[in-house]
Enzyme design. Sequence first.
Site, PDB file in Angstrom:
ATOM      1  N   ASP A   8       0.850  -1.188   0.000  1.00  0.00           N
ATOM      2  CA  ASP A   8       0.000   0.000   0.000  1.00  0.00           C
ATOM      3  C   ASP A   8       0.890   1.243   0.000  1.00  0.00           C
ATOM      4  O   ASP A   8       1.681   1.449   0.924  1.00  0.00           O
ATOM      5  CB  ASP A   8      -0.874  -0.038   1.266  1.00  0.00           C
ATOM      6  CG  ASP A   8      -1.965   1.012   1.250  1.00  0.00           C
ATOM      7  OD1 ASP A   8      -1.951   1.879   0.354  1.00  0.00           O
ATOM      8  OD2 ASP A   8      -2.822   0.976   2.153  1.00  0.00           O
ATOM      9  N   ASP A 104      -3.419   2.681  -5.590  1.00  0.00           N
ATOM     10  CA  ASP A 104      -2.254   2.702  -4.704  1.00  0.00           C
ATOM     11  C   ASP A 104      -2.037   1.398  -3.940  1.00  0.00           C
ATOM     12  O   ASP A 104      -1.227   1.344  -3.025  1.00  0.00           O
ATOM     13  CB  ASP A 104      -2.353   3.882  -3.723  1.00  0.00           C
ATOM     14  CG  ASP A 104      -3.578   3.791  -2.839  1.00  0.00           C
ATOM     15  OD1 ASP A 104      -4.501   3.029  -3.183  1.00  0.00           O
ATOM     16  OD2 ASP A 104      -3.619   4.477  -1.806  1.00  0.00           O
ATOM     17  N   GLU A 105      -2.752   0.340  -4.318  1.00  0.00           N
ATOM     18  CA  GLU A 105      -2.613  -0.923  -3.587  1.00  0.00           C
ATOM     19  C   GLU A 105      -2.524  -2.103  -4.543  1.00  0.00           C
ATOM     20  O   GLU A 105      -3.191  -2.113  -5.565  1.00  0.00           O
ATOM     21  CB  GLU A 105      -3.859  -1.175  -2.716  1.00  0.00           C
ATOM     22  CG  GLU A 105      -4.096  -0.149  -1.645  1.00  0.00           C
ATOM     23  CD  GLU A 105      -5.401  -0.420  -0.899  1.00  0.00           C
ATOM     24  OE1 GLU A 105      -5.814  -1.597  -0.820  1.00  0.00           O
ATOM     25  OE2 GLU A 105      -5.997   0.541  -0.407  1.00  0.00           O
TER      26      GLU A 105
HETATM   27 MG    MG Z   1      -2.537   3.996   0.326  1.00  0.00          MG
END
Ligand code: MG
Length: 400
Positions: A8, A104-105
């Site tokens: 993350d 974002d992951e």
């Molecule tokens: Mg994040």
Amino acid sequence: MRAILHCDLNNFFASVEMLKRPELRNVPMAVSGDPSKRHGIILAKNQVAKKYGIYTPETVYSALKKCPRLVLVKPHYEEYVKYSKLVNEIYRKYTDRVEKFGIDESFLDVTESTNIFGSPYDIAYKIKEEIKEKYNLTISVGVSFTKSLAKLGSDLKKPDAITVLDYDTYKNKIYGLPVNMLLYVGKNTNDKLKKLGIKTIGDLALSNKYRVVKHLGKLGEQIHNYANGIDDDPVKFYYEKEERKSISKGITFEEDITNIESLENEFSKLASSVSFSLRKLNMKANVVSITLKDATFSSIVRQKKIDYTSAYDVIYNDVSDLLKCNYINGKPIRYICVGVSGLKGKDDDEQLNIFSIVNEDKNKVKTIQKKEKATQAMDNLKRIYGNKIDFASTIEIKKD
Ligand SMILES: [Mg+2]
């Protein structure tokens, strides 16, 4: 046992903005939508802003009350997409099982990679350092034997950290945590669990599964399993095509809507747009849902099973039913959404019809088919006259 990482990127949008403008690192800063509009919302914030208690998503208005000198930056989505790709390329050096879970992951299955690159922790560490060195971005990594536990792990320590939840120790590390830290336990589910006396992940893990299922249905079974380390959902390959499972259209109002007539009008447009998308994809759906959000972003979602359809009339009637049953006239609404799921391609659907028509009310099926014909005719008109023409104003077609 599998070795799964959840990686993350920390404060992703804000971090990318600070790459371009390093001076923003030392001041409270947030990326937000248009601050002059009421739906200006905080999308990301840096560590300094975090100390003021600013969270995502809250309104710009409320964030500025907490911290008047907060620096607001507009989002640059192309940049975020660019960095997201670069970071995922690093992940893919370690395994071909990289599944993006948002911009974002990503989940990584590194089970097969341990022979070459070392332990799952070693791999997590190498990845984390490489991203920092190359792009000056930090990540938090959860290392575990299921996707849901890896995801939980990445939330436990951040920024720039690794948390291992292995089979022998995970219970000690997570049983005391609030149950809403578990994947898919949102506000509504959390409230329901509270009513059952379940507050922590441990409470859930040790609770009677059938009782949870009785109150929460399939999701109940899923999260009960998650809490017990049971989750065999595979990490997809990077290029594996995600099958289209749902379509939804939503709208945020400039000003709250407070009466059912206006809501019906807006819902009718969204239903029309959803049904048009279904037909463009040559698909039909058998679940219709509506979402109603008020100004505090607390939302209700209601859904209904229907016969497979792509017809506007059918979808809108169900949307309208759901609205009437769940909306109290006068309540201010800021955002609404219409969704359809349980999608099937036309071919699957025709096969299904052979079986279902025998048992179902034949008139009902006929009616739906008729409506679909009308919808098709409308699509043709739309192609000629554009989107101005719609069912909402076409009384003859509304009659059967
Ligand atoms: Mg994040």
